[in-house]
Design a protein around this motif. Structure first.
Motif, short mmCIF file in Angstrom:
data_model
loop_
_atom_site.label_atom_id
_atom_site.label_comp_id
_atom_site.label_asym_id
_atom_site.label_seq_id
_atom_site.Cartn_x
_atom_site.Cartn_y
_atom_site.Cartn_z
N ILE A 41 -0.04 18.89 -39.71
CA ILE A 41 -1.47 18.59 -39.84
C ILE A 41 -1.89 17.73 -38.36
O ILE A 41 -2.66 18.27 -37.72
CB ILE A 41 -1.62 17.73 -41.05
CG1 ILE A 41 -1.46 18.55 -42.18
CG2 ILE A 41 -2.95 16.96 -40.74
CD1 ILE A 41 -1.36 17.68 -43.44
N ALA A 42 -1.09 17.08 -37.87
CA ALA A 42 -1.06 16.19 -36.73
C ALA A 42 -1.39 17.27 -35.54
O ALA A 42 -2.03 16.92 -34.49
CB ALA A 42 -0.20 15.30 -36.44
N ASP A 44 -2.69 20.23 -35.45
CA ASP A 44 -3.56 21.08 -35.60
C ASP A 44 -5.05 20.54 -34.70
O ASP A 44 -5.63 19.76 -35.57
CB ASP A 44 -3.88 21.33 -37.05
CG ASP A 44 -5.11 22.50 -37.31
OD1 ASP A 44 -5.87 22.91 -36.21
OD2 ASP A 44 -5.30 22.85 -38.47
N MET A 47 -8.60 20.70 -36.55
CA MET A 47 -8.87 20.11 -37.85
C MET A 47 -9.97 18.95 -37.64
O MET A 47 -9.63 17.92 -37.04
CB MET A 47 -7.61 19.95 -38.57
CG MET A 47 -7.91 19.28 -40.05
SD MET A 47 -6.24 18.88 -40.78
CE MET A 47 -5.57 20.77 -41.18
N ARG A 52 -8.54 16.26 -42.15
CA ARG A 52 -7.36 15.99 -41.64
C ARG A 52 -6.89 14.62 -42.60
O ARG A 52 -5.79 14.51 -43.05
CB ARG A 52 -7.29 15.49 -40.46
CG ARG A 52 -5.89 14.81 -39.54
CD ARG A 52 -6.03 14.44 -38.46
NE ARG A 52 -6.48 15.25 -37.52
CZ ARG A 52 -5.85 16.60 -36.89
NH1 ARG A 52 -4.78 16.61 -37.17
NH2 ARG A 52 -6.65 17.41 -36.12
N THR A 53 -7.70 13.63 -42.89
CA THR A 53 -7.48 12.71 -43.79
C THR A 53 -7.08 13.25 -45.34
O THR A 53 -6.23 12.53 -45.81
CB THR A 53 -8.47 11.55 -43.82
OG1 THR A 53 -9.15 11.17 -42.47
CG2 THR A 53 -8.49 10.49 -44.75
N GLU A 56 -3.65 14.85 -45.14
CA GLU A 56 -2.75 13.97 -45.21
C GLU A 56 -2.40 13.25 -46.38
O GLU A 56 -1.29 12.87 -46.84
CB GLU A 56 -2.97 12.91 -44.01
CG GLU A 56 -2.75 13.34 -42.52
CD GLU A 56 -3.53 12.48 -41.52
OE1 GLU A 56 -3.15 12.61 -40.43
OE2 GLU A 56 -3.98 11.49 -41.85
#
Length: 121
Positions: A41-42, A44, A47, A52-53, A56
């Protein structure tokens, strides 16, 4: 005088194929799965922050959700020559698994589909 049949103008078989894959994975280290999903995720850059939040939070709360972020159907077929992935969907969920149970017969769905085909054909 003999007659010849003209070839059919439409193909007899579809150019699309549905590939069904079902996996049961044993997670030995949920923390490692979560950390790997958070790294993905980090990494990407495209995003949006709100997405993202949410991502996560989801992967931190649920190992199955983290696994869904790490498994990509495109990766399964990207090296196969002569194909383009037209559509894909996947999901993951925690399950109770007993490999000795008859409920987990991997050929069960195939047998049901074979019976349906035999009835039609």
């Amino acid at each position: 005088m003999g007659r010849t049949l003209r070839p059919m103008s439409t193909p007899e078989t579809s150019q699309f194929v549905r590939l069904r894959v079902e996996l049961v994975l044993e997670v030995d280290d949920a923390d490692a799965v979560t950390k790997a999903a958070l790294r993905r995720i980090a990494d990407d850059a495209g995003m949006p922050a709100d997405e993202r939040t949410h991502a996560e939070s989801a992967v931190t709360e649920d190992t199955a959700e983290a696994l869904a972020y790490l498994v990509d159907p495109f990766d399964l077929v990207s090296q196969v020559p002569g194909i383009d992935l037209a559509q894909a969907s996947w999901s993951s969920e925690p399950i109770d698994y007993d490999p000795d149970s008859p409920d987990w017969d991997l050929d069960e769905d195939d047998a049901a589909e074979d019976d349906e085909e035999d009835a039609v054909g």
